[in-house]
Design an enzyme around this catalytic site. Sequence first.
Site, PDB file in Angstrom:
ATOM      1  N   SER A 106       5.795  -1.922  -2.068  1.00  0.00           N
ATOM      2  CA  SER A 106       5.883  -2.857  -3.146  1.00  0.00           C
ATOM      3  C   SER A 106       4.872  -2.513  -4.217  1.00  0.00           C
ATOM      4  CB  SER A 106       5.643  -4.174  -2.550  1.00  0.00           C
ATOM      5  OG  SER A 106       4.561  -4.410  -1.681  1.00  0.00           O
ATOM      6  N   SER A 115       2.899  -0.467   8.551  1.00  0.00           N
ATOM      7  CA  SER A 115       3.823  -0.655   9.646  1.00  0.00           C
ATOM      8  C   SER A 115       2.804  -0.676  11.089  1.00  0.00           C
ATOM      9  CB  SER A 115       4.715   0.486   9.974  1.00  0.00           C
ATOM     10  OG  SER A 115       5.455   0.774   8.761  1.00  0.00           O
ATOM     11  N   GLY A 145       0.897  -1.289   0.154  1.00  0.00           N
ATOM     12  CA  GLY A 145      -0.036  -0.227  -0.131  1.00  0.00           C
ATOM     13  C   GLY A 145       1.051   1.355  -0.039  1.00  0.00           C
TER      14      GLY A 145
HETATM   15  P1  ADP Z   1       2.922   2.762   6.106  1.00  0.00           P
HETATM   16  O1  ADP Z   1       3.860   1.909   7.048  1.00  0.00           O
HETATM   17  O2  ADP Z   1       2.108   2.102   5.435  1.00  0.00           O
HETATM   18  O3  ADP Z   1       3.879   3.908   5.675  1.00  0.00           O
HETATM   19  P2  ADP Z   1       2.052   3.887   8.966  1.00  0.00           P
HETATM   20  O4  ADP Z   1       1.826   2.653   9.670  1.00  0.00           O
HETATM   21  O5  ADP Z   1       3.720   4.344   8.790  1.00  0.00           O
HETATM   22  O6  ADP Z   1       2.095   3.461   7.153  1.00  0.00           O
HETATM   23  O7  ADP Z   1       1.407   5.212   9.155  1.00  0.00           O
HETATM   24  C1  ADP Z   1       0.139   5.111   8.983  1.00  0.00           C
HETATM   25  C2  ADP Z   1      -0.489   5.998   9.914  1.00  0.00           C
HETATM   26  O8  ADP Z   1      -1.993   6.215   9.900  1.00  0.00           O
HETATM   27  C3  ADP Z   1      -0.253   6.311  11.509  1.00  0.00           C
HETATM   28  O9  ADP Z   1       0.104   7.412  11.872  1.00  0.00           O
HETATM   29  C4  ADP Z   1      -1.676   5.545  12.152  1.00  0.00           C
HETATM   30  O10 ADP Z   1      -1.839   5.943  13.474  1.00  0.00           O
HETATM   31  C5  ADP Z   1      -2.603   6.097  11.300  1.00  0.00           C
HETATM   32  N1  ADP Z   1      -3.931   5.356  10.943  1.00  0.00           N
HETATM   33  C6  ADP Z   1      -5.201   5.976  11.449  1.00  0.00           C
HETATM   34  N2  ADP Z   1      -5.947   4.992  11.102  1.00  0.00           N
HETATM   35  C7  ADP Z   1      -5.410   3.810  10.675  1.00  0.00           C
HETATM   36  C8  ADP Z   1      -5.963   2.595  10.157  1.00  0.00           C
HETATM   37  N3  ADP Z   1      -7.121   2.389  10.381  1.00  0.00           N
HETATM   38  N4  ADP Z   1      -4.886   1.729  10.253  1.00  0.00           N
HETATM   39  C9  ADP Z   1      -3.574   1.978  10.007  1.00  0.00           C
HETATM   40  N5  ADP Z   1      -3.060   3.289  10.408  1.00  0.00           N
HETATM   41  C10 ADP Z   1      -3.933   4.039  10.707  1.00  0.00           C
END
Ligand code: ADP
Length: 213
Positions: A118, A51, A44
């Site tokens: 990815s 993460s 995604g």
């Molecule tokens: P990625 O690893 O895909 O780059 P992260 O996990 O680092 O994304 O960041 C996602 C952000 O979105 C975090 O700050 C998280 O707290 C927030 N968030 C809000 N709602 C959700 C949800 N339903 N699922 C995952 N993250 C969420």
Amino acid sequence: MHDDPGHSARAPKAENISWSDGAVGREGRERLLGQRGCVLWFTGLSGSGKSTIAARVEASLAASGVHCYVLDGDNLRHGLNRDLGFTSEDREENIRRMGEVAALFADAGIVTLVTAISPFEAGRRAARAAVKSGAFLEIHLDVALDVCKERDPKGLYQKVERGEIRGFTGVDSPYEQPQNADLRLDTATLDIDACAEAILDAMQVRGYLARER
Ligand code: ADP
């Protein structure tokens, strides 16, 4: 080019190599650990929640005694993948290596969570094919780019906006929508716990959780 996993600057080169079976094997290792090895592949856009949700799943599994390991795309770029940048070729190689390492971890009997944008279908398909047992769950965290920009947990979209980063996935570098995802979760409408629960349920249904949770 992305449709052909065989077309790679890193095509096989070595000759005269053979496969050596160890003394134990995957099933033996799984028996020792009392669990099944598998790969949970999170794909995604940046900020989609890979993460965050992987950490929630990891915590839940660890609490029930399941050995897990998170292979994080950024973390691996500090070591194994430190020689790679963000050209299409380097992104492909980054994912190829992550897929191969994840397959080895799964073969070791570990529940392996991969968090990496990815962006290319071919890379995700090759990662699935690398897991010989077939225990692979592709999880597409499908959320609108605007939501990711709004969250901007690492301030990267702001940097893109200021012109400090070029070739950012979803903005000026492609993200190929998954065609083979096992789970598609919209993290704008499902909260973190609901996403984690859906993943644990999918693992249960597929028999990836040897014990009752
Ligand atoms: P990625 O690893 O895909 O780059 P992260 O996990 O680092 O994304 O960041 C996602 C952000 O979105 C975090 O700050 C998280 O707290 C927030 N968030 C809000 N709602 C959700 C949800 N339903 N699922 C995952 N993250 C969420």
